[in-house]
Design a protein around this motif. Structure first.
Motif, mmCIF file in Angstrom:
data_model
loop_
_atom_site.group_PDB
_atom_site.id
_atom_site.type_symbol
_atom_site.label_atom_id
_atom_site.label_comp_id
_atom_site.label_asym_id
_atom_site.label_seq_id
_atom_site.Cartn_x
_atom_site.Cartn_y
_atom_site.Cartn_z
ATOM 1 N N LEU A 18 67.470 67.251 41.702
ATOM 2 C CA LEU A 18 67.644 67.632 43.076
ATOM 3 C C LEU A 18 67.749 66.391 43.784
ATOM 4 O O LEU A 18 66.706 65.797 43.626
ATOM 5 C CB LEU A 18 66.783 68.700 43.386
ATOM 6 C CG LEU A 18 66.589 69.252 44.959
ATOM 7 C CD1 LEU A 18 68.173 70.042 45.196
ATOM 8 C CD2 LEU A 18 65.389 69.932 45.422
ATOM 9 N N ASP A 19 68.560 66.455 44.678
ATOM 10 C CA ASP A 19 68.572 65.140 45.606
ATOM 11 C C ASP A 19 69.178 65.831 47.180
ATOM 12 O O ASP A 19 70.097 66.595 47.330
ATOM 13 C CB ASP A 19 69.749 64.152 45.229
ATOM 14 C CG ASP A 19 70.098 63.087 46.084
ATOM 15 O OD1 ASP A 19 69.210 62.987 47.115
ATOM 16 O OD2 ASP A 19 70.849 62.374 45.722
ATOM 17 N N ALA A 20 68.267 66.024 47.837
ATOM 18 C CA ALA A 20 68.261 66.688 49.199
ATOM 19 C C ALA A 20 67.903 65.885 50.579
ATOM 20 O O ALA A 20 67.323 64.922 50.393
ATOM 21 C CB ALA A 20 67.367 67.976 49.082
ATOM 22 N N ALA A 21 68.561 66.353 51.612
ATOM 23 C CA ALA A 21 68.197 65.715 52.830
ATOM 24 C C ALA A 21 68.183 66.807 54.088
ATOM 25 O O ALA A 21 68.740 67.779 53.814
ATOM 26 C CB ALA A 21 69.477 64.574 53.152
ATOM 27 N N GLY A 22 67.791 66.510 55.156
ATOM 28 C CA GLY A 22 67.618 67.551 56.040
ATOM 29 C C GLY A 22 66.991 68.691 55.968
ATOM 30 O O GLY A 22 65.736 68.802 55.207
ATOM 31 N N GLY A 23 67.275 69.667 56.632
ATOM 32 C CA GLY A 23 66.629 70.938 56.448
ATOM 33 C C GLY A 23 67.170 71.971 55.272
ATOM 34 O O GLY A 23 68.421 72.210 55.143
ATOM 35 N N TRP A 24 66.370 72.306 54.427
ATOM 36 C CA TRP A 24 66.805 72.884 53.323
ATOM 37 C C TRP A 24 65.588 73.888 52.725
ATOM 38 O O TRP A 24 64.402 73.645 52.866
ATOM 39 C CB TRP A 24 67.469 72.171 52.038
ATOM 40 C CG TRP A 24 66.268 71.076 51.449
ATOM 41 C CD1 TRP A 24 65.921 69.774 52.050
ATOM 42 C CD2 TRP A 24 65.164 71.233 50.714
ATOM 43 N NE1 TRP A 24 65.107 69.194 51.335
ATOM 44 C CE2 TRP A 24 64.425 69.863 50.555
ATOM 45 C CE3 TRP A 24 65.167 72.363 49.584
ATOM 46 C CZ2 TRP A 24 63.449 69.750 49.344
ATOM 47 C CZ3 TRP A 24 63.929 71.975 48.772
ATOM 48 C CH2 TRP A 24 63.319 70.848 48.845
ATOM 49 N N ALA A 25 66.015 74.935 51.955
ATOM 50 C CA ALA A 25 64.961 75.677 51.188
ATOM 51 C C ALA A 25 65.468 76.299 50.010
ATOM 52 O O ALA A 25 66.595 76.786 49.930
ATOM 53 C CB ALA A 25 64.380 76.602 52.233
ATOM 54 N N ILE A 26 64.840 76.675 48.906
ATOM 55 C CA ILE A 26 65.217 77.110 47.674
ATOM 56 C C ILE A 26 64.235 78.322 47.398
ATOM 57 O O ILE A 26 63.280 77.859 47.160
ATOM 58 C CB ILE A 26 65.531 76.051 46.459
ATOM 59 C CG1 ILE A 26 66.457 75.105 47.132
ATOM 60 C CG2 ILE A 26 66.193 76.885 45.277
ATOM 61 C CD1 ILE A 26 66.414 73.758 46.117
ATOM 62 N N ASP A 27 64.918 79.457 47.191
ATOM 63 C CA ASP A 27 63.911 80.610 46.575
ATOM 64 C C ASP A 27 64.093 80.793 45.193
ATOM 65 O O ASP A 27 65.306 80.768 44.731
ATOM 66 C CB ASP A 27 64.311 81.996 47.343
ATOM 67 C CG ASP A 27 63.737 81.859 48.886
ATOM 68 O OD1 ASP A 27 62.767 81.070 49.012
ATOM 69 O OD2 ASP A 27 64.051 82.789 49.534
ATOM 70 N N ASN A 82 69.532 80.903 46.726
ATOM 71 C CA ASN A 82 68.908 81.425 45.563
ATOM 72 C C ASN A 82 68.744 80.202 44.411
ATOM 73 O O ASN A 82 70.062 79.796 43.972
ATOM 74 C CB ASN A 82 69.468 82.668 44.958
ATOM 75 C CG ASN A 82 68.904 83.297 43.978
ATOM 76 O OD1 ASN A 82 68.495 82.573 42.958
ATOM 77 N ND2 ASN A 82 68.667 84.578 43.820
ATOM 78 N N GLY A 83 67.603 79.757 44.051
ATOM 79 C CA GLY A 83 67.670 78.680 43.145
ATOM 80 C C GLY A 83 68.415 79.187 41.758
ATOM 81 O O GLY A 83 68.803 78.361 40.981
ATOM 82 N N PHE A 84 68.304 80.278 41.429
ATOM 83 C CA PHE A 84 68.780 80.762 39.873
ATOM 84 C C PHE A 84 70.196 81.068 39.982
ATOM 85 O O PHE A 84 70.772 81.325 38.982
ATOM 86 C CB PHE A 84 68.069 82.432 39.639
ATOM 87 C CG PHE A 84 66.890 82.170 39.223
ATOM 88 C CD1 PHE A 84 66.175 80.943 38.997
ATOM 89 C CD2 PHE A 84 65.968 83.413 39.031
ATOM 90 C CE1 PHE A 84 64.635 80.881 38.652
ATOM 91 C CE2 PHE A 84 64.628 83.476 38.706
ATOM 92 C CZ PHE A 84 63.967 82.088 38.562
ATOM 93 N N VAL A 85 70.892 80.792 41.166
ATOM 94 C CA VAL A 85 72.148 80.841 41.360
ATOM 95 C C VAL A 85 72.750 79.360 41.610
ATOM 96 O O VAL A 85 73.738 78.846 41.120
ATOM 97 C CB VAL A 85 72.919 81.702 42.636
ATOM 98 C CG1 VAL A 85 74.269 81.522 42.753
ATOM 99 C CG2 VAL A 85 72.544 83.285 42.272
#
Length: 306
Positions: A18-27, A82-85
């Motif tokens: 995972l390479d992320a920036a800013g506002g994010w969320a993973i369920d 959705n993390g599983f998607v």
């Protein structure tokens, strides 16, 4: 620890970066298996259903053996993907990018357990383990990175190597958790830190077919019968003879899975002279008679114990 972890047979590895920036969320919805996440840089939050959020920093590792849903995020107010998607849209070993990336990097995913009694084995593990970078200098990230490399560029022997790397990772994480684990926690892992109880557990695991008695095990631990019974229950959350029965049935289930022994032979290997007594004990633990268990498909075994 070797006995328990040796029965966990990882059969699938959904590992990605995972390479992320800013506002994010993973369920991540509720699911069986072992989930493992390590942060390489930056920081984010991990929220397991029903528990307070925990901040993960660079070099931290989180291990989840429970079925609870959870969330990784930098901002709890943004809509979650959705993390599983999201992650399966990439090949194993590849890195997913959110909002251009560059602020938070990490890796992880799930290990599906092949064992025909995965549910019982996973219930023996702590549901949540958080290893901070200071405890390891980030050393636990290396085996995960190696796993991802093997998935990204498969080579001969890669599947066997992956299994060994996963078991090594689990052992190292649980060792560290044992040192820094919460006071008053219950379970076989925490019982290992008590030399007297550990001595009794080691004896049971070494000779499961022996006619163990509470008095004999207390003597092995160098304790009185009453003190041993109380201490064992306090640490493991169950009476000693119930623990012994469950361990014997786990061993029996492994034997039944191979089909190399008769029911009577399996019963004898775990200390039962009577096939009917063995059958009753097995049914109490697994919810099915041993003969039906032996004939069932592996996927049915997992359903019974999930």
């Amino acid at each position: 620890m070797s006995d328990i972890l040796g029965m966990l047979r990882p059969s699938a590895y959904g590992l990605r970066g995972l390479d992320a920036a800013g506002g994010w969320a993973i369920d991540f919805p509720s699911a069986a298996g072992i989930k493992c996440y390590a942060l390489q840089s930056g920081s984010c939050w991990l929220e397991v259903d029903g528990a307070p959020s925990i901040m993960l920093g660079a070099g931290d590792l989180a291990l989840l053996a429970g079925r609870e849903k959870f969330r990784l995020y930098s901002d709890p107010t943004v809509p979650a993907v959705n993390g599983f998607v999201f992650f399966p849209s990439l090949a194993p070993g590849e890195t997913a990018v959110l909002n251009g990336g560059g602020e938070v990097t990490g890796m992880g995913g799930f290990f599906e357990i092949e064992s025909n009694h995965a549910g019982i084995l996973l219930s023996l593990l702590p549901p949540f383990v958080h290893i901070r970078a200071g405890a390891t200098d980030g050393e636990l990230i290396a085996p995960i990175a190696r796993l991802m490399s093997e998935l990204r560029s498969p080579r001969p022997g890669g599947e066997l190597l992956a299994r060994h790397l996963i078991q090594a990772l689990l052992i190292e994480a649980l060792r560290l958790h044992l040192v820094d684990g919460p006071e008053g926690a219950q379970g076989w892992l925490y019982a290992l830190s008590d030399p007297r109880i550990c001595a009794a557990m080691t004896a049971m695991h070494a000779k499961p077919a022996r006619r163990w008695t509470l008095e004999g095990l207390a003597g092995t631990a160098g304790m009185s019968r009453t003190s041993f019974a109380i201490r064992f229950r306090d640490l493991l959350g169950e009476p000693v003879m119930e623990y012994l029965t469950r361990w014997r049935m786990l061993l029996a289930a492994d034997e039944l899975r191979t089909g190399r022994k008769s029911i009577a032979g399996v019963a004898a290997s775990v200390g039962y002279e009577s096939e009917s007594a063995f059958g009753a004990a097995f049914k109490r633990v697994f919810g099915q008679p041993p003969r039906r268990f032996a004939k069932a498909r592996p996927d049915e075994h997992r359903v019974w114990n999930s």
